[in-house]
Motif scaffolding. Structure first.
Motif, PDB file in Angstrom:
ATOM      1  N   VAL A   1       0.854  -1.178   0.000  1.00  0.00           N
ATOM      2  CA  VAL A   1       0.000   0.000   0.000  1.00  0.00           C
ATOM      3  C   VAL A   1       0.897   1.237   0.000  1.00  0.00           C
ATOM      4  O   VAL A   1       1.859   1.299   0.770  1.00  0.00           O
ATOM      5  N   PRO A   2       0.625   2.219  -0.862  1.00  0.00           N
ATOM      6  CA  PRO A   2       1.463   3.425  -0.874  1.00  0.00           C
ATOM      7  C   PRO A   2       1.473   4.107   0.498  1.00  0.00           C
ATOM      8  O   PRO A   2       0.444   4.180   1.171  1.00  0.00           O
ATOM      9  N   THR A   3       2.649   4.589   0.873  1.00  0.00           N
ATOM     10  CA  THR A   3       2.781   5.257   2.172  1.00  0.00           C
ATOM     11  C   THR A   3       3.006   6.755   2.027  1.00  0.00           C
ATOM     12  O   THR A   3       2.787   7.493   2.982  1.00  0.00           O
ATOM     13  N   ARG A   4       3.424   7.201   0.856  1.00  0.00           N
ATOM     14  CA  ARG A   4       3.655   8.640   0.656  1.00  0.00           C
ATOM     15  C   ARG A   4       2.339   9.360   0.490  1.00  0.00           C
ATOM     16  O   ARG A   4       1.408   8.858  -0.131  1.00  0.00           O
ATOM     17  N   ASN A   5       2.257  10.579   1.023  1.00  0.00           N
ATOM     18  CA  ASN A   5       1.043  11.374   0.861  1.00  0.00           C
ATOM     19  C   ASN A   5       1.348  12.812   0.456  1.00  0.00           C
ATOM     20  O   ASN A   5       0.494  13.670   0.554  1.00  0.00           O
ATOM     21  N   ASP A   6       2.577  13.050  -0.017  1.00  0.00           N
ATOM     22  CA  ASP A   6       2.932  14.395  -0.461  1.00  0.00           C
ATOM     23  C   ASP A   6       2.681  14.529  -1.964  1.00  0.00           C
ATOM     24  O   ASP A   6       2.630  13.549  -2.683  1.00  0.00           O
ATOM     25  N   LEU A   7       2.477  15.750  -2.407  1.00  0.00           N
ATOM     26  CA  LEU A   7       2.270  16.029  -3.821  1.00  0.00           C
ATOM     27  C   LEU A   7       3.473  16.805  -4.330  1.00  0.00           C
ATOM     28  O   LEU A   7       3.651  17.973  -4.005  1.00  0.00           O
ATOM     29  N   GLU A   8       4.281  16.156  -5.131  1.00  0.00           N
ATOM     30  CA  GLU A   8       5.453  16.831  -5.679  1.00  0.00           C
ATOM     31  C   GLU A   8       5.178  17.232  -7.126  1.00  0.00           C
ATOM     32  O   GLU A   8       4.290  16.660  -7.783  1.00  0.00           O
ATOM     33  N   PRO A   9       5.912  18.213  -7.641  1.00  0.00           N
ATOM     34  CA  PRO A   9       5.656  18.706  -9.005  1.00  0.00           C
ATOM     35  C   PRO A   9       5.720  17.606 -10.066  1.00  0.00           C
ATOM     36  O   PRO A   9       4.926  17.608 -11.005  1.00  0.00           O
TER      37      PRO A   9
END
Length: 146
Positions: A75-83
């Motif tokens: 399951v994806p763990t990242r929740n940031d939005l990068e360019p």
């Protein structure tokens, strides 16, 4: 056994795409044409998929510590939005809107040999190849600097 279930899952998914009309670019383009010949039926397809999948995932995560055919749930763990993510999503959305195809339905419709599919799929695969072989151009930051 893992490959058999992967094949069966893919076949069920493909049949679902065809039955729901998501493999028909005209239906997809009509869904996107909000001020013209709008066809809301794909929203019901997406809503139905969410209504089935969400309780299924909730039950699965509560009832099992590991998946049936792997050691851990991936399951994806990242929740940031990068360019880079936002740019890729925008390019994907523009391509989807212009072509009327998402990658899954495009591959599902490939055996129908419609001219739009025969043009879209090679360009889609080319774009995937370019994305994989293009160096990451996002600026790197040193630890402790912004």
């Amino acid at each position: 056994m893992k490959q058999i279930f992967a094949l069966l899952s893919g076949l069920i998914f493909g049949i679902g795409l065809i039955v729901s009309g998501m493999a028909d670019p005209a239906k997809v383009l009509n869904f996107l044409d909000v001020f013209g010949t709008w066809d809301p039926s794909l929203a019901f397809v997406m809503g139905g998929a969410i209504a089935v999948t969400a309780p299924g995932f909730a039950w699965l995560f509560r009832s099992r510590q590991t998946p049936y055919f792997d050691n851990t749930f991936r399951v994806p763990t990242r929740n940031d939005l990068e360019p880079k993510l936002l740019t890729g999503a925008a390019i994907f959305g523009i391509g989807w809107g212009l072509g009327g195809f998402c990658p899954g339905p495009a591959l599902t419709a490939l055996p129908l040999a419609a001219s739009g599919t025969l043009i879209f799929v090679p360009f889609m695969l080319g774009g995937m190849w370019i994305a994989r072989h293009t160096p990451d151009l996002t600026p790197k930051t040193k630890e402790g600097t912004a």
